[in-house]
Each structure stands twice: as C-alpha cells, then as structure tokens.
Design an enzyme around this catalytic site. Structure first.
Site, PDB file in Angstrom:
ATOM      1  CB  SER A  17     -14.492  -1.877   6.578  1.00 25.77           C
ATOM      2  OG  SER A  17     -13.408  -1.792   7.551  1.00 25.77           O
ATOM      3  CE  LYS A  67      -5.536  -4.219   1.969  1.00 21.59           C
ATOM      4  NZ  LYS A  67      -5.675  -5.391   3.042  1.00 21.59           N
ATOM      5  CG  ASN A  88      -2.101  -1.913   5.364  1.00 26.48           C
ATOM      6  OD1 ASN A  88      -1.200  -1.421   5.373  1.00 26.48           O
ATOM      7  ND2 ASN A  88      -2.938  -2.351   6.364  1.00 26.48           N
ATOM      8  CG  ASP A 104      -3.083  -5.880   5.384  1.00 26.04           C
ATOM      9  OD1 ASP A 104      -3.451  -5.745   6.579  1.00 26.04           O
ATOM     10  OD2 ASP A 104      -3.349  -5.792   4.260  1.00 26.04           O
ATOM     11  N   GLY A 132      -3.187  -8.845  -2.927  1.00 22.47           N
ATOM     12  CA  GLY A 132      -2.468  -7.959  -2.228  1.00 22.47           C
ATOM     13  C   GLY A 132      -2.339  -8.660  -0.530  1.00 22.47           C
ATOM     14  NE  ARG A 154     -10.787 -15.914  -9.324  1.00 24.02           N
ATOM     15  CZ  ARG A 154     -11.957 -15.202  -9.528  1.00 24.02           C
ATOM     16  NH1 ARG A 154     -13.083 -15.921  -9.100  1.00 24.02           N
ATOM     17  NH2 ARG A 154     -11.833 -13.773  -9.145  1.00 24.02           N
ATOM     18  CB  SER A 157      -0.263 -15.625 -14.714  1.00 21.65           C
ATOM     19  OG  SER A 157      -1.371 -14.859 -14.420  1.00 21.65           O
TER      20      SER A 157
END
Ligand code: NDP
Length: 275
Positions: A17, A67, A88, A104, A132, A154, A157
C-alpha cells in the site's frame, strides 16, 4: 472528537500500500503531530486488534480483506458505509465508540470526475468482482441519474447478494457473461492485477470499442489491464486516483480539515513515476 495521534492501515497483505506515504505527507504538510503506519492483521486477529485501537484512541483505514468483516466491530457507521455494507475508515468518537465510514465511495466518484469530463447519460456500468470495493462503486453509481449496473463475479452468489441490496444493479452475472459488451464503463474491482503474473480480469475483445476502463488496482507501475486497454484505444486509468480521493476524504474525517491534495498526489506520483 479529539484528533488521533496514531493512525493505522489494517490489511492482510498490506505491504504494497502507498497509503502510509500519502497520509504521512499530508500530515506533515498540515503540521499535525500524528503518524500513519501499515500493519498486517490476519482475519482471526481483527477483533483483538480493534480493541487495541479503541484503547489507544487510534484511527485509520481497512484494506483487503477486512472492509466487510470490520463493519461488525463498529459501534456506529455513516449512512454511506451502511449502504455499501463495508467500512474503509475508522476512528474513536467522543463516546469512546468505534465509528466507521466508507470513503471508497467518494474516492471512486473523484476518480470518475478526474478521468471523464461528464458521466455518460444513462451510463451502463459493468463491475468485475463482488467484494467491498465493488459495493462502494455500486453505492457511488446510485447517485448517477438513470445509470444501471451489472456485477460480474466468479462466485455468482456474491454478485446476487449485491444485486439484492442495490436496485441500480440490474443483473448479477458470471465472469463469462456476454452482457459486458454493452457497458460504457468497465470497472475492475477484483484483486487481479496486484501481482504482475495475474491474468486480465476480462478479455479486452469482449468490451465495446468506446468503453472506459477503470481499474481499482494500483501499483508502482500502471496495471497490465490499463496498459492493454490503452493499447486497444480505450480511455483507461488505474486506482491511484481513487486512492488519492478516498484518502483525502478519510483525512478530513479524522482531522476535521481537508488535506493538501497536491502534496498527497506528489507523494504518490514520486513513488510511481507518474506526472
Ligand atoms: P475483496 O477481497 O472484498 O473482494 C475481492 C473480489 O475480487 C472478490 O469478488 C473476489 O472473488 C474477486 N477475486 C479475487 N481474485 C479473483 C480472481 N482470480 N478471479 C476473479 N475474481 C477474483 O477486496 P476489495 O473489494 O476490498 O478490493 C478489491 C481490489 O480493489 C483490491 O485490489 C484493492 O486493492 C482494490 N481497491 C483499491 C482502492 C483504491 O483506492 N484504489 C480502494 C478499494 C479497493 P471471490 O469472492 O470469489 O473471492
């Protein structure tokens, strides 16, 4: 709220980060007595770590994968965080309670403003991923007039779960769904691209020629997805702009005053060789 003296970015992994660099530059420019550091906290250690944060009246940010889980540990959340279902940004409020926000959402809006002069009318937005960050993007797009969203994941659900919470989402799709080709804006909200060896989140020949590509992932270099999209003629940007705008909104939340965004961008640009 008393302003925090210690701030932390809590993630797993977290070493990649650029938030500490950016926030410490803003803190120094504002003449504040505070420090911001990244700490690697595994999911099973999150609850204990947040008890420590409250005891020391610390503040900070959450990144992958905390998050959504962190929300359960907040005593109060802003309406935006509730809408996104993820936090966040956190701080300890005047009642010594842990409070959470989701900057965000503001960060994505800032990225869009910087990349596109205008949001297309009736924008069709395709989001790849259903974590998130995807929820924050959906929350931001809810404010756009007549926009619609498709979420491609992917794990179908997880896309369906986002659709159930947000009426702007008109379809939950698998990663292979052909409706990607209808999108004006395609957002990568998976973590694909963090590693140089990662595959593209979606094959570019499936996108409409004029689609704008926004990759939330960022690194020292622009992501493979952004570079490949530009080569095919798409307007494209990686997540560095979103990092800037979400970080500026978090700074204002903690310290009650807006940061110097030019200083923050200069720190990010210096670390990544951008203009
Ligand atoms: P989450 O862990 O909550 O969600 C990640 C999503 O990516 C999930 O839907 C996950 O699918 C999917 N995913 C992961 N690997 C793959 C893969 N190989 N193929 C397909 N889908 C995959 O993370 P976040 O939503 O918080 O963050 C996502 C990305 O966005 C991260 O890279 C993060 O750094 C970036 N981000 C950047 C910001 C910025 O300021 N620039 C702000 C916020 C996020 P599954 O559920 O199946 O695991």
């Amino acid at each position: 709220m008393t302003t925090p003296g210690r701030l932390f970015l809590i993630g797993h992994p977290v070493a990649h980060s650029l938030s500490p660099l950016m926030q410490n530059a803003a803190i120094e420019a504002a003449g504040l007595e505070a420090t911001y550091e990244a700490i690697d906290v595994s999911p099973d250690a999150l609850a204990t770590k947040l008890d420590d944060m409250r005891a020391m009246r610390a503040a900070g940010n959450f990144t992958v994968p905390h998050k959504r889980p962190a929300m359960r540990h907040m005593q109060k959340c802003t309406s935006v965080a509730m809408r996104a279902g993820a936090v966040n940004t956190f701080w300890v409020d005047e009642n010594s309670e842990l409070a959470g926000d989701n900057t965000d959402v503001t960060g994505f809006a800032g990225m869009v403003n910087a990349v596109l002069s205008d949001i297309p009318a009736q924008a069709r937005v395709a989001i790849i991923g259903a974590g998130g960050a995807a929820a924050a993007v959906v929350t931001a797009v809810e404010a756009w007039p007549s926009a619609t969203v498709t979420v491609h994941a992917r794990d179908l659900s997880r896309a369906v779960a986002i659709r159930m919470r947000h009426s702007v989402v008109v379809r939950a799709c698998s990663m292979r769904d052909p409706c990607l080709g209808d999108a004006d804006i395609v957002v990568n909200a998976t973590s694909l691209g963090l590693a140089a060896a990662d595959s593209l989140p979606v094959e570019l020949d499936r996108l409409a020629p004029g689609a704008v590509v926004l990759d939330l992932v960022y690194g020292r270099d622009e992501t493979k997805f952004v570079r490949a999209a530009r080569e095919r003629g798409h307007v494209a940007a990686d997540g560095l702009l979103m990092l800037l705008h979400q970080g500026a909104a978090a700074f204002e939340r903690w310290f009650g005053t807006p940061p110097n965004k030019e200083v923050m961008w200069a720190a990010l640009a210096g670390a990544t060789g951008r203009d």
